[in-house]
Scaffold this active site. Sequence first.
Site, short mmCIF file in Angstrom:
data_model
loop_
_atom_site.label_atom_id
_atom_site.label_comp_id
_atom_site.label_asym_id
_atom_site.label_seq_id
_atom_site.Cartn_x
_atom_site.Cartn_y
_atom_site.Cartn_z
N CYS A 1 0.86 -1.37 0.14
CA CYS A 1 -0.12 0.01 -0.09
C CYS A 1 0.85 1.08 -0.17
O CYS A 1 1.36 1.80 -0.80
CB CYS A 1 -1.07 -0.04 1.05
SG CYS A 1 -2.38 0.96 0.90
N HIS B 1 -3.48 -5.07 0.27
CA HIS B 1 -2.89 -5.47 1.50
C HIS B 1 -2.94 -6.92 1.29
O HIS B 1 -4.06 -7.77 1.92
CB HIS B 1 -3.68 -5.08 2.83
CG HIS B 1 -3.56 -3.42 3.08
ND1 HIS B 1 -2.38 -3.22 3.94
CD2 HIS B 1 -4.03 -2.54 2.72
CE1 HIS B 1 -2.34 -1.73 3.93
NE2 HIS B 1 -3.51 -1.39 3.21
N GLU C 1 -1.40 -8.98 3.04
CA GLU C 1 -1.21 -9.72 4.36
C GLU C 1 -2.42 -9.94 5.14
O GLU C 1 -2.62 -10.79 5.86
CB GLU C 1 -0.21 -8.52 5.62
CG GLU C 1 -1.06 -7.32 5.83
CD GLU C 1 -0.96 -6.22 4.67
OE1 GLU C 1 -0.67 -6.44 3.66
OE2 GLU C 1 -1.00 -5.30 5.09
N1 GLN Z 1 -1.69 6.64 3.07
C1 GLN Z 1 -2.06 5.92 2.01
C2 GLN Z 1 -3.41 6.19 1.50
O1 GLN Z 1 -4.30 6.37 1.82
C3 GLN Z 1 -1.78 4.60 1.93
C4 GLN Z 1 -2.72 3.67 2.94
C5 GLN Z 1 -2.21 2.32 3.27
O2 GLN Z 1 -1.03 2.08 3.57
N2 GLN Z 1 -2.82 1.55 3.74
O3 GLN Z 1 -3.74 5.60 0.36
#
Ligand code: GLN
Length: 535
Positions: free
Chosen positions: A378, A509, A511
Site C-alpha cells: 500500500c 494488503h 497480508e
Molecule cells: N496513506 C495511503 C493512502 O491512503 C496508504 C494507505 C495504506 O498504506 N493503507 O492511500
Amino acid sequence: MKYIFVVGGVMSGVGKGVASASIGAILQSRGFKVTAIKVDPYVNVDAGTMNPVEHGEVFVLNDGTECDQDLGNYERFLGRDLTGANYMTTGSVYLSVINKERQLYYGGKCVEVVPHIPLEVIDRINRAAKLAGAEIVIVEIGGTVGEYQNILFLEAVRMLKLKDPKSVVLALISYLPFLSKDSELKTKPTQYAVRTLNSAGLQPDIIIARASVPIDQKRREKISFNCNIQTEDVISAPDAESIYDIPINFENNNISGRLLKKLNLRPRQKDLKEFRRLSREIHSSTKAVRIGVVGKYFGSGDFVLADSYISVIEAVKHAAYALKAKPLIEWVDAENPGDLNRYDGIIVPGGFGARGVEGKIKTIKYCRERKIPFFGLCYGMQLAIVELSRSRLGWKAANTVEVDPKTKYPVIDVMPEQKQKIAAKEMGGSMRLGAYPAKLHPGTIAYKAYGKKEISERHRHRYEVNPEYIADLQKAGAVFSGTSPDGRLMEIMELPKKVHPFFLGTQFHPEFTSNPMRPHPLFLEFVKALLNKRR
Ligand code: GLN
C-alpha cells in the site's frame, strides 16, 4: 445456538484473541460449525479511526469493515472469511440503538442503557451466528474485567446465561505472574478477577491460566478451590514458541471435552491434523532469513510494540514456514533506518501521513540500487513510485499529494471520489475499503506467483497512482502487473526479474488474506527471493 464468551482478567495482552481463535479452531476440528465475534469496548464506531500505536493494527475484512486485529486471528485460525457482523464496538451498538429509537422502533418505551444496550448486543451476536450458519459462536469481550467500559457486555452474558444456562459458557483468561526463580506462580490476581466477575453476577465455567510456564497441580487446586471451579476446568496455557501451537496445547488439557460437556454437545470427531502438521513445519524450519520491516507505529514510551503490523508478521511467517525458512523480523525505524545491509529483504508496510516518509523512500532507493528484495504494501508501493519518479525521471519534487499537496509532480494523487469526502470531513469508513477484483498481466512476477489472471484483494486507501503519469513511470522501468479490471487503477507495480531479484509493491494488503495453511502467493515469492539471496 451455543455461546462461548471469552473475557480477560488481571491484565490485557495475555492473548485473549489467539485463545478465542484457538478454541474456535479446536471446536471446528471436532466437527462443529463455528464463528467468532469481537466486541470492542471503544466508543469509536469502528477501528478505522484509531491510531495503530493506540489500538494495534486496523484489520480489514472483505466487506470493507475496519476492525480489531483479532478478527485477523479468527480468520487465520478458522480458515474462513468473516464479515462486519463479526465485529461490534460500544459506539456501533449505541449508534444502532439511537437510530432505532429515532425510527420509533421501541414503540414509546423509555430506552434505557439496561436492558436495551445488552439486548442489542445479544441481537447482533445472534444475527452474526445465523449469517455464518454457526452452531457455536465464540464472543471475545475486549478489555479486562473490572473496567467500566465492558460492563454492559458482561450484562449481555448474564442475561443470556440466565435464560439458558446450558447454552452459555464463560471462559476467563487470566494471568499468573511468576516473579522470580525462587518463587511460585501467583494465583491471587486470578482470584480477584473472579471476584470481580462475581460482582457482575457471573461465575466463570473455565479458567485459562496464562503464565510463562505450565501451572502445576498445586496451583490448579488453589484456583479450583478459591475460584469455585473444578480442577479439570483450569487449563494450563504457558507461553508458546508459536501461536499455532496453542490449539494443540489447549487440547492437551482436554479443553474441547470440557467445553462440549458444559454445552451439552457430543463431540463428532477429533482432528487437529492441520495444526499438528503446521506445528511440525514450524519447528523444523531452519534456514534463517532476516527481514527488516520499516515502519513508524512501534514506539510506546520506552517500549517497542509489534502489534501495529501483526498481519504482516504473520503473513511473512506463513510463507517462511512453508519454505522451511525461519524468519527473523526486525523493526527498522522509518525516521532513522540505520544499516540496511544486514537484511535479506525489506518490507515497507502500509501507513499514513508525512512522518517517516523520507526515510522509507531512502530505504526503497537503497533496496532498488543494491538489489535487496523489496516488498511494498500500500503506502510502500506508493512510495516506491515516488522514489522511481525522483531517481529515474529526475523529478526531485515528486511526491504523494498526501504528504505534499502542492507538489509539481503528484505521482500519487487522491482518488477522485475521495476529494468530496475529505472536503466534507467524512473520514470514518470512507476510504476505498475491502475486496476488489484485479486482473494480472501474463509474463510478470505477480502473474506467475498467483498462477491466474483474476484475483481479489483487500484494500484500505485514499490515494492511488496518478493515471496521468503511468506512461512516464513505465518509461522509468515500472511494470504495472496488476490493474483494476477497467485498467484505470494500478494495483501492482514491479520491476522485471532481469533488473532486480524482487522489487514489488501492491496497492492492496495481501497480508490480510494470508493463512498459515495457505500462505499468500506474493509473500511466498518474496521469501523465495530472500532464500535465493542467501545462497
Ligand atoms: N496513506 C495511503 C493512502 O491512503 C496508504 C494507505 C495504506 O498504506 N493503507 O492511500
